[in-house]
Design a protein around this motif. Structure first.
Motif, PDB file in Angstrom:
ATOM      1  N   LEU A 178       1.320   2.775  -0.730  1.00  0.00           N
ATOM      2  CA  LEU A 178       0.441   3.955  -0.360  1.00  0.00           C
ATOM      3  C   LEU A 178      -0.956   3.746  -1.005  1.00  0.00           C
ATOM      4  O   LEU A 178      -1.942   3.960  -0.485  1.00  0.00           O
ATOM      5  CB  LEU A 178       1.031   5.327  -0.851  1.00  0.00           C
ATOM      6  CG  LEU A 178       0.210   6.636  -0.693  1.00  0.00           C
ATOM      7  CD1 LEU A 178      -0.148   6.530   0.927  1.00  0.00           C
ATOM      8  CD2 LEU A 178       0.828   7.836  -1.119  1.00  0.00           C
ATOM      9  N   GLU A 179      -1.022   3.421  -2.258  1.00  0.00           N
ATOM     10  CA  GLU A 179      -2.330   3.125  -2.712  1.00  0.00           C
ATOM     11  C   GLU A 179      -3.083   1.919  -2.459  1.00  0.00           C
ATOM     12  O   GLU A 179      -4.244   1.719  -2.102  1.00  0.00           O
ATOM     13  CB  GLU A 179      -2.449   2.849  -4.390  1.00  0.00           C
ATOM     14  CG  GLU A 179      -1.394   1.970  -4.661  1.00  0.00           C
ATOM     15  CD  GLU A 179       0.064   1.991  -5.118  1.00  0.00           C
ATOM     16  OE1 GLU A 179       0.750   1.091  -5.769  1.00  0.00           O
ATOM     17  OE2 GLU A 179       0.536   3.072  -4.425  1.00  0.00           O
ATOM     18  N   GLU A 222      -4.394   3.093   1.280  1.00  0.00           N
ATOM     19  CA  GLU A 222      -5.337   4.013   1.102  1.00  0.00           C
ATOM     20  C   GLU A 222      -6.723   3.193   0.714  1.00  0.00           C
ATOM     21  O   GLU A 222      -7.866   3.670   1.156  1.00  0.00           O
ATOM     22  CB  GLU A 222      -5.140   5.349   0.055  1.00  0.00           C
ATOM     23  CG  GLU A 222      -4.093   6.119   0.570  1.00  0.00           C
ATOM     24  CD  GLU A 222      -3.782   7.128  -0.556  1.00  0.00           C
ATOM     25  OE1 GLU A 222      -3.264   8.216  -0.471  1.00  0.00           O
ATOM     26  OE2 GLU A 222      -3.849   6.798  -1.934  1.00  0.00           O
ATOM     27  N   LYS A 223      -6.580   2.376  -0.017  1.00  0.00           N
ATOM     28  CA  LYS A 223      -7.640   1.428  -0.459  1.00  0.00           C
ATOM     29  C   LYS A 223      -8.391   0.633   0.963  1.00  0.00           C
ATOM     30  O   LYS A 223      -9.400   0.725   1.166  1.00  0.00           O
ATOM     31  CB  LYS A 223      -7.149   0.306  -1.202  1.00  0.00           C
ATOM     32  CG  LYS A 223      -8.393  -0.811  -1.896  1.00  0.00           C
ATOM     33  CD  LYS A 223      -7.755  -1.663  -2.735  1.00  0.00           C
ATOM     34  CE  LYS A 223      -8.875  -2.725  -3.266  1.00  0.00           C
ATOM     35  NZ  LYS A 223      -8.317  -3.565  -4.275  1.00  0.00           N
ATOM     36  N   GLU A 259     -10.346   3.756   2.470  1.00  0.00           N
ATOM     37  CA  GLU A 259     -11.348   4.122   1.580  1.00  0.00           C
ATOM     38  C   GLU A 259     -12.601   3.171   1.442  1.00  0.00           C
ATOM     39  O   GLU A 259     -13.754   3.802   1.459  1.00  0.00           O
ATOM     40  CB  GLU A 259     -10.843   4.882   0.240  1.00  0.00           C
ATOM     41  CG  GLU A 259      -9.825   5.878  -0.017  1.00  0.00           C
ATOM     42  CD  GLU A 259      -9.120   6.013  -0.968  1.00  0.00           C
ATOM     43  OE1 GLU A 259      -9.409   5.172  -1.816  1.00  0.00           O
ATOM     44  OE2 GLU A 259      -8.272   6.871  -0.984  1.00  0.00           O
TER      45      GLU A 259
END
Length: 257
Positions: free
Chosen positions: A212-213, A216-217, A220
């Motif tokens: 997930l991180e 998201e990166k 973003e």
């Protein structure tokens, strides 16, 4: 390298849908059938998968990108949108780097522009060792179900069985060759951030291959991106969330073409 085999449907602006690891072009057919109303949909078999033979056991993703670009030139495609699932996303990024004039839009589907970290490289080395000792079925049997969200496996049994049957068609040499190619692939995150057009990113909130991180990166750190993270979804969003992801792709294509 041998010629790429592909299905070509519909008329309009060309959209290339690239399958992932241990998949073939047929995984995209449900999408292709819906998208042909507005676009020409091209679904290739990557070299070594489906009907496209493997040219050599030391294939690189850059070579695959060149082969796809050559194929598109043969069929007179000058500009296209390319969307890739997992491995297909790695190939799409290599195409954007090596053949930027060809690409008008790019989508990553359960994929990443980052290179493998040391832990991922270690896992791929273990997979290669396993594959050299066991038949394809021993690898595919547990591998494909692990790509789906664990709490929906009963609900998605039909989709898992279909993906597994496709995976079992993958030749051993091809699986080993692409495992090595993915392990040594370049980091293209800076390329991803700098692509000069609207992009698409579809991730799964429960995808342990693209956590997930990391997903998201990718959203973003880009200014122009249609970014989605799907709940209760792992690494096979096109099977796990068919209706939603088809709509996301349709919306993106209507925006970028």
């Amino acid at each position: 390298m041998p010629a790429i085999k592909a299905t070509i449907q519909g008329e309009g602006f060309p959209v290339i849908l690239i399958h992932g690891f241990c998949e073939n072009k047929s995984m995209w057919f449900p999408y292709a059938n819906k998208l042909t109303e507005h676009f020409q949909i091209i679904c290739p078999d990557l070299p070594g998968f489906g009907e496209s033979p493997l040219p050599n056991k030391d294939i690189t993703l850059e070579e695959v990108a060149d082969e796809l670009a050559g194929f598109l030139s043969e069929i007179k495609v000058g500009k296209c949108v390319v969307i890739g699932h997992s491995l297909g996303g790695y190939v799409a990024l290599a195409m954007a780097e090596k053949h930027p004039n060809l690409i008008q839009g790019l989508g990553l589907f359960n994929s990443t522009a980052l290179a493998d970290d040391e832990e991922a490289k270690h896992r791929r080395n273990k997979s290669i060792l396993f594959l050299k000792k066991h038949p394809v079925s021993k690898f595919i049997g547990p591998f494909i179900p692990s790509l789906f969200y664990s709490k929906r496996k009963e609900e998605l049994k039909e989709e898992i069985d279909l993906a597994t049957s496709i995976g079992l068609q993958s030749p051993l040499d091809t699986i080993i060759a692409y495992t090595e190619a993915m392990k040594i692939r370049k980091d293209r995150f800076e390329l991803w951030k700098s692509l000069p057009f609207q992009t698409l990113f579809i991730g799964g909130a429960n995808d342990d291959r693209v956590p997930l991180e990391i997903a998201e990166k990718h959203i973003e750190e880009r200014a122009n991106v249609d970014g989605y993270i799907l709940p209760e979804t792992a690494h096979m969003a096109m099977h796990e969330r068919k209706t939603e992801t088809l709509q996301m792709i349709q919306d993106y294509l209507l925006k970028v073409v």
